[in-house]
Design a protein around this motif. Structure first.
Motif: not given
Lengths: 878, 168
Positions: B1-12
């Motif tokens: 399963m997918i445990l998490a979906s994350l979007i973050m920028n290149t600064q974290g």
């Protein structure tokens, strides 16, 4: 009423420091709390949305949980949407607040708007508890039959969660789930196939049920591959790769261990494998899945060849992602078809050198799976070559794997030793103490290679660059076999001659000793090596003594202690020095590897201390027994070496004692830890050792005393200090107890004891001023390994013993069972009044004699007494 | 399963976080930091998979794609296909692009709850629910309409999402 969401986000983003952000968030949270308290309805959903943003940044938001539930119960769509989002983000299934939401969910599941039903299903699929699953399963099941595909697909995935929470519901959902397999809508199919997969994994009956539907799945897959053109689901010319992947996974599950089912699907698998275009990610994703399915089911040979060829193509692909999955799959395939994977060995070895750590790791794992006796030399050479240039972060992994391979597949000992030395030269700081320990064991066992090894080490050491492991092994070998270096004995054919003087050898040890890069453990190795060399190189004796004395004032306790102890041996004990500093006995590989396998945790179980082990509290126990794994392992070592004694009659007891010093990497955990702990064990041992010709220290001495005594000054002159037990008030003084090591020295070799068969003579196992323990033996003829020992306790004093507890420990090859004693108190002036049965099974019967350590605790006049000793005088043949 | 979906920028900075298994807020932040430190150290030409055993437990992987200033990361266990998830990220990003007309980081920041709604149409409870960007768009647009009307009275929403179940 607060600001708009957009404004809050803007002001948080405008913060330049974390502190600034915290203060903005704190202000915002205060406003939100007030709004919640005032039950502000108009802006509730905006406030919860703000809270979700704050939550994402990692701030606590629990105070908003109730608001989510209020929103869900509200009537408008925007409120419900934010309410459900908040429910999924801010709450989790463990919060009791969730109970309150079940009713709203139930209402929304039967709402006439599909998006409301969708929200409810989504929330349920994310956070439902077992309780909610039971309550709402009928509603969800009903929705699996809905005529709306948007609802059906969500209901299917919601059921996945329900089945995970309540596995009993598998049966209830099996039939509706199979109905989904014929659905026309792709989203429903993707979800439905997932639900079927989940049911199959949960329950064997469901698996059997779905095996009957294999042809349906095959048909769906065929439609996708051959005819079904569905533009919305097309990715790079491939129709719905996700659905194909899900189907292939389900087929894998069904075809596994079932030849008939595998047969039904083999045509379509062949079709997928040959017809799918592998030039885009989507196509490769399907091929990748297809290969895995072919390798997992009962496929025919031709299909497997097809699969392996696809992996070969993958491996040659320029796309790193594809190469990664190729390696990932080959690792699984290697056990099925090693030969096929061997063909790609060269490419795989190249991948170990990739710049991408993900690929390197996979490739390394694969290479290790491919190594066998025939290719170990080539592959090790490749890997060691690469070790020289690899990035530092990867060297640890690589070194561990190489040493594992070399150890496992080495064709001969010389090669093994060569490779290990090479490894220590190239990546010495990554070679673990376990690895050096087993290297030393091998060297110790290879009589004919010892001089070669010590010469090789001497040579490579000229370019020593502070590698810890190389330093340790070199000084250990110099200490043991240094004289071979000087004599240049036993040269191998193609070896260059080497001229080394005694002082050259001492130079090497000194350079390790004085190097600022090495840890105190290595310095301790060097000190021990010097001590040993002192007896072999009399010409350097004064220099060695001076070097050792330099450490008398070391701030590292372990080193100071060693220096002082070794100094005493050198100056005051010339008579025993020779025997004491003899070469170590050959280390027993089997014992070592057995112990090695047990690992650190195993130490506790190795000393089978019967009845309430350690129950008296660790600190009070003398001689460090059972105090820590470190000390404990010393006990085990002691017993192990005693087992060795009968089989190695040529060894003098001095050797055995030397081993007890725990020097070198072989002495159990001692060398790897440089804290004060091991030194406690070592101190005890040494104190006992040194006390051989002095008064034996009573074993009732609390553990801290010997250490304190040693710290004071010269241990020899202070030996009687050992008598200053902490409970020094005991007027009579602790009774003199059998000194285990004295016993060891004087114990007659078991073979020399007359063995009167069939009965065995009774022995006195322990005798002190007040207590006598004697053993009577019986043995039944049908089980020669087992001996029944009847222990009888006699009280020779005029005070009764109460709370009498008898404990025994035996080495690993013996099993021990202790039955309760007939009484816990031994009357004054009684003889054999209390007995206890000990059942002993000697698994090495006929090879090794029985040995046992005893520990007896009791109370006299309310005072705790503790005696211990060792029984070596068992009659032979037990 | 997918445990998490994350979007973050290149600064974290996290731009969207969705965990499908419960983690405390503190743990979530730890995970985000760990993921960022792994991703930021990887060059663009490397593969899109990173084993994350020390972040999420055994047999877990990060599957990620780097678009402009953003990382899209899916954390998966071995019941998902790495390559399949890559395509899924593509679908997700395409959908965002269609919804926001050339999506950029700022769109996601200010509309994070809309992005959540879009994601929920694609992944539900850690499982892929819809893989057609067009289908997702259709649903999302209807949801926006409903959102504007606000009301759920069938007469007012003119059939948006209104359905009648033949069985019930």
């Amino acid at each position: 009423m607060g600001t708009r969401l957009r404004d809050m986000i803007r002001s948080i983003r405008a913060c330049k420091t974390a502190a600034e952000e915290r203060s903005v968030v704190a202000k915002e949270c205060a406003v939100l709390r007030n709004a919640f308290k005032d039950n502000d309805q108009d802006y509730r959903h905006r406030n919860v949305a703000k809270l979700m943003f704050i939550h994402m940044l990692g701030y606590p938001t629990h105070f908003g949980q109730m608001e989510c539930i209020k929103l869900i119960a509200a009537g408008s769509f925007p409120e419900k949407r934010i309410g459900y989002l908040g429910l999924m983000l801010l709450l989790d299934e463990r919060q009791e607040v969730l109970m309150l939401v079940t009713n709203s969910l139930k209402n929304d599941l039967s709402h006439t708007n599909q998006f409301i039903v969708g929200l409810a299903l989504c929330a349920l699929g994310n956070i439902c508890t077992a309780e909610m699953a039971r309550d709402l399963a009928p509603e969800v099941e009903k929705l699996l039959h809905s005529n709306n595909s948007y609802i059906r697909k969500k209901a299917a995935l919601c059921s996945v969660r329900i089945v995970r929470k309540v596995p009993d519901l598998v049966e209830y959902l099996t039939i509706p789930a199979s109905g989904l397999l014929t659905d026309k809508h792709h989203g429903v199919l993707v979800s439905g196939v997932k639900l079927c997969t989940e049911l199959c994994q949960a329950n064997e009956l469901a698996l059997e049920h779905f095996r009957k539907h294999v042809s349906t799945m095959v048909r769906v897959l065929k439609n996708l591959v051959v005819s079904g053109y569905a533009p919305e689901y097309d990715i790079n010319g491939i129709t719905d790769p996700f659905l194909q992947i899900r189907l292939l996974r389900l087929l894998r599950l069904l075809g596994k261990n079932d030849a008939d089912v595998s047969d039904i699907m083999s045509d379509i698998l062949a079709q997928v494998a040959t017809n799918t275009e592998g030039n885009k990610n989507a196509g490769n994703a399907i091929l990748y899945e297809c290969v895995q399915t072919i390798m997992a089911i009962e496929a025919i040979g031709g299909l497997r060849v097809l699969a392996i060829n696809i992996l070969g193509r993958f491996l040659a692909n320029r796309d790193n992602n594809i190469r990664y999955v190729a390696l990932n799959t080959l690792v699984k395939v290697v056990s099925v078809d090693t030969q096929a994977v061997q063909r790609h060995r060269a490419t795989i070895v190249e991948c170990v050198k990739d710049s991408d750590v993900s690929i390197r790791r996979r490739a390394l794992e694969l290479v290790c799976a491919l190594v066998n006796e025939t290719n170990v030399k080539v592959l090790t050479k490749e890997l060691v070559e690469y070790l020289k240039v690899s990035v530092p972060e990867f060297k640890g992994d690589l070194t561990a794997k190489i040493s594992g391979l070399v150890q496992k597949f080495a064709p001969n000992k010389q090669w093994y030793i060569d490779q290990m030395i090479l490894l220590m030269v190239e990546a010495g700081q990554y070679v673990t103490s376990d690895v050096t320990r087993s290297l030393v064991v091998v060297i110790s066992n290879a009589n004919d290679l010892q001089s070669y090894t010590v010469r090789t080490l001497y040579r490579v050491f000229q370019a020593w660059d502070g590698q810890e492991s190389l330093g340790q092994v070199t000084v250990w070998c110099l200490g043991e076999y240094g004289e071979m270096l000087v004599n240049s004995s036993n040269a191998l054919e193609d070896e260059e001659p080497l001229t080394v003087t005694e002082s050259d050898v001492v130079d090497v040890v000194e350079s390790v000793l004085k190097d600022s890069r090495v840890t105190s453990t290595t310095v301790a190795f060097a000190l021990t090596a010097l001590l040993k060399l002192s007896s072999r190189f009399p010409v350097c004796a004064d220099r060695i003594k001076a070097l050792i004395f330099e450490y008398k004032g070391s701030v590292v306790l372990e080193l100071q202690q060693r220096a002082i102890e070794f100094g005493s041996i050198l100056t005051k004990h010339n008579d025993i020095k020779g025997a004491l500093l003899e070469r170590m006995p050959v280390l027993d590989e089997a014992t070592y590897s057995a112990k090695h396998e047990m690992g650190v945790d195993g130490h506790h179980s190795t000393a089978a201390v019967a009845s309430e082990p350690h129950a008296n509290g660790h600190v009070k126990q003398p001689n460090g027994i059972g105090k820590q794994p470190v000390a404990n392992s010393n006990l085990v070592d002691l017993l192990n070496f005693m087992d060795d004694q009968p089989s190695n009659p040529s060894l003098s007891s001095g050797d055995t004692l030397l081993d007890l010093l725990g020097d070198g990497p072989i002495g159990g955990g001692n060398s790897t830890v440089s804290s004060a702990k091991p030194s406690v064990g070592g101190a005890d041992m040494l104190l006992d050792l040194l006390s051989l010709d002095g008064p034996s220290p009573p074993s009732t001495t609390p553990a801290v005393t010997p250490l304190a005594g040693l710290l004071d000054a010269d241990p020899l002159s202070k030996i009687p200090l050992g008598n200053l037990s902490l409970d020094g008030g005991t007027p009579k003084g602790p009774p003199a107890v059998v000194d285990p090591f004295a016993d060891l020295m004087s114990a007659p070799a078991p073979s020399s004891t007359p063995a009167p068969a069939p009965g065995f003579p009774s022995i006195v196992a322990m005798q002190t001023s007040g207590l006598k323990i004697s053993f009577d033996f019986t043995k039944s003829p049908e089980s020669p390994k087992t001996t029944i020992i009847k222990a009888s306790y006699s009280n020779l004093s005029s005070n009764p013993f109460t709370d009498f507890v008898f404990q025994a420990a035996v080495p690993k090859f013996i099993q021990l069972q202790l039955e309760p004693a007939t009484s816990a108190s031994v009357l004054a002036n009684s003889s054999n009044s209390v007995t206890q049965v000990i059942r002993v099974t000697n698994n090495a019967h006929g090879q090794k004699a029985l040995v046992m350590k005893l520990r007896v605790s009791y109370k006299v006049n309310g005072q705790n007494m503790l005696e211990q000793g060792q029984v070596n005088n068992f009659p032979a043949g037990l | 399963m997918i445990l998490a979906s994350l979007i973050m920028n290149t600064q974290g900075k996290p731009r969207l976080t969705k965990f499908y298994e419960h983690l405390s807020v503190e743990r979530q932040q730890e995970v985000l930091r760990a993921v960022y430190s792994v991703l930021s150290s990887r060059a663009d030409n490397l593969c899109s998979f990173v084993e994350s055993d020390d972040i999420f437990g055994p047999d877990t992987k990060l599957v990620y794609k780097h678009f402009a200033t953003l990382y899209f990361v899916f954390v998966i266990d071995n019941a998902e296909s790495e390559l399949g998830i890559l395509d899924l990220i593509q679908v997700f990003v395409e959908t965002l692009d269609r919804c926001f007309k050339n999506v950029c980081e700022l769109d996601i920041v200010h509309n994070f709850n809309k992005v959540h709604t879009i994601l929920d149409e694609i992944v539900m409870g850690g499982q892929v629910v819809e893989t057609s960007s067009a289908e997702v768009m259709k649903a999302v647009q209807d949801i926006w309409k409903l959102e504007r009307v606000g009301d759920l009275n069938p007469a007012n929403v003119k059939g948006i999402g209104h359905y009648r179940n033949s069985r019930s």
